[in-house]
Design a protein around this motif. Structure first.
Motif, PDB file in Angstrom:
ATOM      1  N   SER A  41     -27.040  -5.386  -1.540  1.00  7.02           N
ATOM      2  CA  SER A  41     -28.219  -4.539  -1.376  1.00  7.02           C
ATOM      3  C   SER A  41     -29.198  -4.760  -2.525  1.00  7.02           C
ATOM      4  N   LEU A  42     -28.676  -4.979  -3.738  1.00  7.13           N
ATOM      5  CA  LEU A  42     -29.565  -5.265  -4.860  1.00  7.13           C
ATOM      6  C   LEU A  42     -30.247  -6.625  -4.672  1.00  7.13           C
ATOM      7  N   GLU A  81     -35.159  -9.540  -3.352  1.00  8.21           N
ATOM      8  CA  GLU A  81     -35.786 -10.565  -2.515  1.00  8.21           C
ATOM      9  C   GLU A  81     -36.960  -9.971  -1.753  1.00  8.21           C
ATOM     10  N   ARG A  82     -36.813  -8.732  -1.323  1.00 10.28           N
ATOM     11  CA  ARG A  82     -37.909  -8.056  -0.619  1.00 10.28           C
ATOM     12  C   ARG A  82     -39.130  -7.887  -1.523  1.00 10.28           C
ATOM     13  N   LEU A 126     -37.191 -13.498  -6.844  1.00  9.82           N
ATOM     14  CA  LEU A 126     -36.173 -14.435  -6.379  1.00  9.82           C
ATOM     15  C   LEU A 126     -35.136 -14.735  -7.455  1.00  9.82           C
ATOM     16  N   TRP A 127     -35.566 -14.882  -8.701  1.00  7.84           N
ATOM     17  CA  TRP A 127     -34.603 -15.171  -9.758  1.00  7.84           C
ATOM     18  C   TRP A 127     -33.655 -13.989  -9.959  1.00  7.84           C
ATOM     19  N   ARG A 186     -29.565 -13.726  -9.474  1.00 13.50           N
ATOM     20  CA  ARG A 186     -28.730 -13.188 -10.544  1.00 13.50           C
ATOM     21  C   ARG A 186     -27.861 -12.043 -10.030  1.00 13.50           C
ATOM     22  N   ALA A 187     -28.397 -11.256  -9.105  1.00 13.80           N
ATOM     23  CA  ALA A 187     -27.611 -10.170  -8.518  1.00 13.80           C
ATOM     24  C   ALA A 187     -26.420 -10.719  -7.745  1.00 13.80           C
ATOM     25  N   LEU A 188     -26.596 -11.848  -7.056  1.00 16.87           N
ATOM     26  CA  LEU A 188     -25.485 -12.447  -6.317  1.00 16.87           C
ATOM     27  C   LEU A 188     -24.417 -12.995  -7.256  1.00 16.87           C
ATOM     28  N   VAL A 189     -24.847 -13.623  -8.351  1.00 19.85           N
ATOM     29  CA  VAL A 189     -23.873 -14.148  -9.322  1.00 19.85           C
ATOM     30  C   VAL A 189     -23.095 -12.995  -9.958  1.00 19.85           C
ATOM     31  N   ALA A 190     -23.814 -11.913 -10.319  1.00 22.90           N
ATOM     32  CA  ALA A 190     -23.137 -10.746 -10.899  1.00 22.90           C
ATOM     33  C   ALA A 190     -22.174 -10.127  -9.895  1.00 22.90           C
ATOM     34  N   GLY A 191     -22.578 -10.118  -8.620  1.00 23.67           N
ATOM     35  CA  GLY A 191     -21.690  -9.591  -7.585  1.00 23.67           C
ATOM     36  C   GLY A 191     -20.449 -10.441  -7.417  1.00 23.67           C
TER      37      GLY A 191
END
Length: 395
Positions: free
Chosen positions: A256-257, A262-263, A267-268, A272-277
């Motif tokens: 969700s983050l 992205e919304r 983009l960066w 980073r949110a995906l890597v942290a996830g």
């Protein structure tokens, strides 16, 4: 010793008073028309005392006779109340056993004995609700809500009945109003707070529900939904961050983050949110979002290695590397990672409250309705599965 001494002092005082009266000189004469009565002073005092005692006794008898109807009525009411309480307890036991018909019979007995007793009103309302008599249930719960000491039970019954009898907008709005009345009767009720959370969730008011929720998993699930439905980009990011704070090991919170950033065009920060996830809670959906813009299989395999480095050795990381290596025709690499990815095989979204398996994450369990109960785990074994013994070698 002190009691005996005190009794002796009192006895001496009484004897002294009697002795004093007995030694009083003179006579007392009372005229009744043509009749006259003469007695010595001690005898006259004694007769007067007896007359006073007789008068007191007579007044006591009259008062007892006057109070007899009220006492009889009070005893009758007490007996009826006891009978009603006994019938109500039997109705509660029957409801606990799931025997609604027997519970309704005992509730009717309690109503005949004491129709306005709080316990009677409660069991009558509950049995009517269980048997589908909605008007009767509302009437009993409304009467109970007006009770000084048991009013909260009435409001609780009305709220439960309103939310369970129908889920239309009007019923939910009425239940919301009744929760405010219940808050006046019992403002610190945990049940009331949970009920307000559920009502807000049922009305798709996820932000209001998240503000009320205190359980971290439920708050995270509600914050995710609030982020998804938020009108502004800033609000979507704030609610997504709240979801990550409440449940850092929940992959949908990080997703969700990612979606909120992205919304907003960050983009960066989204990457980073995906890597942290992935570092906190590896999940195939995180990997799918991370690789969504990469088309070539070899490039996807390299990107997967970069993402997996955030949580090296984790079964989900190994499973990701195996999938991308196999798609890039790196057979040896895929085989090496597949052996380490077995621990992640079979994982699914499972409700912690009822063990129901879900294909995708959602805010509440589709079976039991518990909010925030879904976790990415291996489902428990099916209790209906029969484990056969291994064949024994022939002797």
């Amino acid at each position: 010793m002190l009691r005996a001494f005190g009794f002796a002092i009192i006895a001496l005082i009484v004897l002294g008073a009697v002795w004093y009266v007995a030694l009083l000189p003179g006579h007392i004469t009372i005229d009744f028309g043509s009749y006259a009565a003469t007695a010595s002073t001690p005898i006259a005092i004694l007769l007067l005392a007896i007359l006073v005692l007789i008068l007191i006794l007579f007044v006591g008898i009259i008062r007892a006779l006057l109070r007899t109807p009220a006492r009889v009525a009070a005893r009758r009411n007490l007996s009826r109340r006891n009978n009603a309480d006994a019938a109500s307890l039997r109705a509660l036991s029957a409801m606990a056993a799931g025997d609604d018909r027997t519970a309704a019979n005992h509730a009717r007995i309690a109503q005949r004995q004491a129709p306005d007793a709080p316990l009677t009103l409660y069991v009558a309302g509950e049995t009517a609700r269980r048997t589908g008599d909605h008007a009767t249930a509302d009437r009993h719960f409304a009467a109970l809500a007006r009770h000084k000491d048991a009013g909260f039970l009435g409001w609780r019954g009305l709220v439960n009945h309103r939310t369970q009898a129908g889920g239309d907008a009007a019923a939910l709005a009425e239940a919301e109003a009744q929760t405010r009345q219940a808050a006046v009767a019992y403002p610190n009720s945990v049940w009331l707070r949970d009920q307000r959370v559920q009502l807000a969730f049922n009305q798709n008011r996820y932000a209001d529900a998240a503000r009320l929720a205190t359980d971290p998993p439920a708050r995270a699930a509600l914050a995710i939904m609030a982020s998804r439905t938020a009108e502004g980009e800033r609000m979507a990011i704030d609610w997504a961050r709240e979801a990550v704070r409440a449940a850092p090991s929940l992959a949908p919170a990080h997703l969700s983050l990612y979606a909120a950033h992205e919304r907003a065009g960050h983009l960066w920060r989204a990457k980073r949110a995906l890597v942290a996830g992935w570092k906190a809670a590896p999940h195939p959906d995180l990997a799918a979002a991370y690789l969504t813009s990469i088309n070539l299989p070899l490039d996807r395999a390299r990107a997967a290695q970069k993402l997996a480095s955030a949580n090296p050795g984790h079964p989900e990381s190994e499973a990701l590397l195996a999938r991308t290596a196999k798609a890039a025709d790196l057979a040896g690499e895929a085989q090496r990672h597949e052996a380490r990815a077995m621990a992640a095989a079979g994982s699914a979204w499972v409700c912690a409250a009822c063990d129901t398996k879900h294909a995708d994450w959602q805010a509440n369990c589709r079976k039991c309705g518990t909010i925030g109960s879904l976790g990415w785990v291996k489902p428990p074994p099916d209790p209906t599965t029969v484990l056969l013994p291994s064949p024994q070698p022939a002797a």
